[in-house]
Design an enzyme around this catalytic site. Structure first.
Site, short mmCIF file in Angstrom:
data_model
loop_
_atom_site.label_atom_id
_atom_site.label_comp_id
_atom_site.label_asym_id
_atom_site.label_seq_id
_atom_site.Cartn_x
_atom_site.Cartn_y
_atom_site.Cartn_z
N ASP A 22 -6.85 -55.08 -5.13
CA ASP A 22 -5.58 -54.72 -5.77
C ASP A 22 -5.16 -55.83 -6.73
O ASP A 22 -4.15 -55.72 -7.43
CB ASP A 22 -4.48 -54.40 -4.73
CG ASP A 22 -4.17 -55.57 -3.82
OD1 ASP A 22 -4.84 -56.62 -3.91
OD2 ASP A 22 -3.24 -55.44 -2.99
N SER A 23 -5.97 -56.89 -6.83
CA SER A 23 -5.79 -57.90 -7.88
C SER A 23 -5.86 -57.23 -9.25
O SER A 23 -5.44 -57.81 -10.25
CB SER A 23 -6.87 -58.99 -7.78
OG SER A 23 -8.16 -58.42 -7.71
N ASP A 66 -9.57 -51.66 -1.88
CA ASP A 66 -8.37 -52.26 -1.29
C ASP A 66 -7.32 -51.20 -1.02
O ASP A 66 -7.10 -50.31 -1.85
CB ASP A 66 -7.78 -53.27 -2.30
CG ASP A 66 -7.58 -54.64 -1.68
OD1 ASP A 66 -7.62 -54.76 -0.44
OD2 ASP A 66 -7.38 -55.59 -2.46
N LYS A 115 -10.31 -52.07 2.58
CA LYS A 115 -9.87 -53.41 2.99
C LYS A 115 -8.36 -53.40 3.11
O LYS A 115 -7.68 -52.76 2.31
CB LYS A 115 -10.31 -54.45 1.95
CG LYS A 115 -9.80 -55.86 2.26
CD LYS A 115 -10.42 -56.90 1.36
CE LYS A 115 -9.71 -57.13 0.05
NZ LYS A 115 -8.30 -57.51 0.14
N GLU A 125 -4.82 -56.03 4.39
CA GLU A 125 -4.37 -57.41 4.69
C GLU A 125 -3.64 -57.48 6.04
O GLU A 125 -3.02 -56.52 6.48
CB GLU A 125 -3.44 -57.89 3.57
CG GLU A 125 -4.14 -57.99 2.22
CD GLU A 125 -3.24 -58.54 1.11
OE1 GLU A 125 -2.09 -58.95 1.40
OE2 GLU A 125 -3.70 -58.55 -0.04
N GLU A 168 -8.68 -66.05 2.86
CA GLU A 168 -8.21 -66.52 1.55
C GLU A 168 -7.25 -67.69 1.71
O GLU A 168 -6.33 -67.68 2.55
CB GLU A 168 -7.49 -65.36 0.82
CG GLU A 168 -6.93 -65.81 -0.54
CD GLU A 168 -6.56 -64.68 -1.48
OE1 GLU A 168 -6.81 -63.50 -1.15
OE2 GLU A 168 -6.02 -64.99 -2.56
O1 KIV Z 1 -7.40 -58.19 -4.48
C1 KIV Z 1 -8.48 -58.82 -4.49
O2 KIV Z 1 -9.15 -58.97 -5.52
C2 KIV Z 1 -8.94 -59.38 -3.24
C3 KIV Z 1 -10.20 -60.19 -3.26
C4 KIV Z 1 -10.03 -61.48 -3.94
C5 KIV Z 1 -10.74 -60.38 -1.92
O3 KIV Z 1 -8.31 -59.20 -2.25
#
Ligand code: KIV
Length: 279
Positions: free
Chosen positions: A58-59, A97, A127, A129, A196
């Site tokens: 989600d970056s 994500d 994924k 958090e 992280e």
């Molecule tokens: O959002 C993202 O890009 C991430 C990765 C850096 C693991 O969570």
């Protein structure tokens, strides 16, 4: 008469990497290189170069959409980008994500959104958090046979609660809490977890305490794998100073900017297109 040999697709196509394959890499002592991707072209390049696992993070909200945080990212945005990445990733496992708000409110909502991500994109895992607080959610999704990657430490979706993007696990109490978080995520059935923004010594301790692979970002060298945001490592990021943990393997900012300046110059001078580029 030549003998006709039928080759099945299993024999002719490269095998798609799966979550169990990634899990096995830790048992086999193989380090796991991971990168993020947000679109078809970069995903194809990463896959062709041999990356076994691509995270559609989600970056993308920050590096692709220009938001200040990852919080505004929606399910529809994740689905659009993950679909493009899946089309480019021939053999790499694609992990999508779960964006902020898509899994926190209830287990039912988390299950529904995890199913959407898998069904509508073709990703092989999701994924999310959080440690102990997310363990029930991880378990609920894993129970639907959807592989889940955990993510603990500096969790960007908690930016307001953390008071900024700060390294976690520096104090004794916070180290102990993160060590418990890691065990809870493993117990809940995750096949891997991102660590992280934590001290390398803590990442080493966690990596030794769990059987599932740890994928570090700003967590030192002792993790089972490493992940970087692809724009950061290629030097396409717009922000000036990269975080300490980023290594720039290329400076595409420079390459792109000089190519664009050259193009502007040639168009203004009437040097492009030449006869070679004309019909
Ligand atoms: O959002 C993202 O890009 C991430 C990765 C850096 C693991 O969570």
């Amino acid at each position: 008469m030549p003998k006709i040999v039928f080759q099945t697709s299993i024999e002719t196509t490269m095998k798609k990497t799966t979550a169990p394959d990634i899990l096995r890499m830790k048992a086999e002592g193989k380090k796991i290189p991971v990168l993020t991707a947000y679109g078809f072209q970069i995903a194809s390049l990463l896959d062709n170069a041999g990356i076994p696992l691509i995270i559609v993070g989600d970056s993308l909200g920050m590096v692709e959409a220009g938001y200040d945080t990852t919080l505004p990212v929606t399910m529809d945005e994740m689905i659009y980008h993950t679909r493009s990445v899946v089309r480019g990733a021939g053999t790499a496992l694609v992990v999508a994500d779960m964006p902020f708000g898509s899994y926190q409110a209830s287990l039912d909502e988390a299950r529904t959104n995890a199913v959407r991500l898998i069904k509508e994109t073709g990703a092989g895992a999701v994924k999310l958090e959080g440690g102990i607080r997310s363990a029930e959610t991880v378990k609920a999704i894993v129970n639907m046979d959807i592989p889940v990657m955990g993510h603990i430490g500096l969790t960007p979706q908690s930016v307001h609660a953390m008071g900024g993007y700060k390294v976690q696990g520096k104090e004794a109490w916070s180290r102990a809490a993160l060590a418990q978080d890691a065990l809870a995520i493993e117990k809940a059935g995750a096949f891997a977890m991102v660590l992280e923004g934590i001290p390398a010594s803590l990442a080493k301790e966690i990596t030794a305490s769990v059987k599932i692979p740890t994928i570090g970002i700003g967590a030192g060298v002792h993790c089972d794998g490493q992940v970087l945001v692809v724009n950061d490592m290629l030097g396409i990021a717009m922000s000036g100073r990269a975080p300490k943990f980023v290594k720039r393997y290329a400076d595409l900012n420079k390459v792109i900017s000089s190519a664009v300046k050259e193009y502007i110059k040639e168009v203004e001078a009437g040097a492009f297109p030449s006869d070679d580029e004309s019909y």
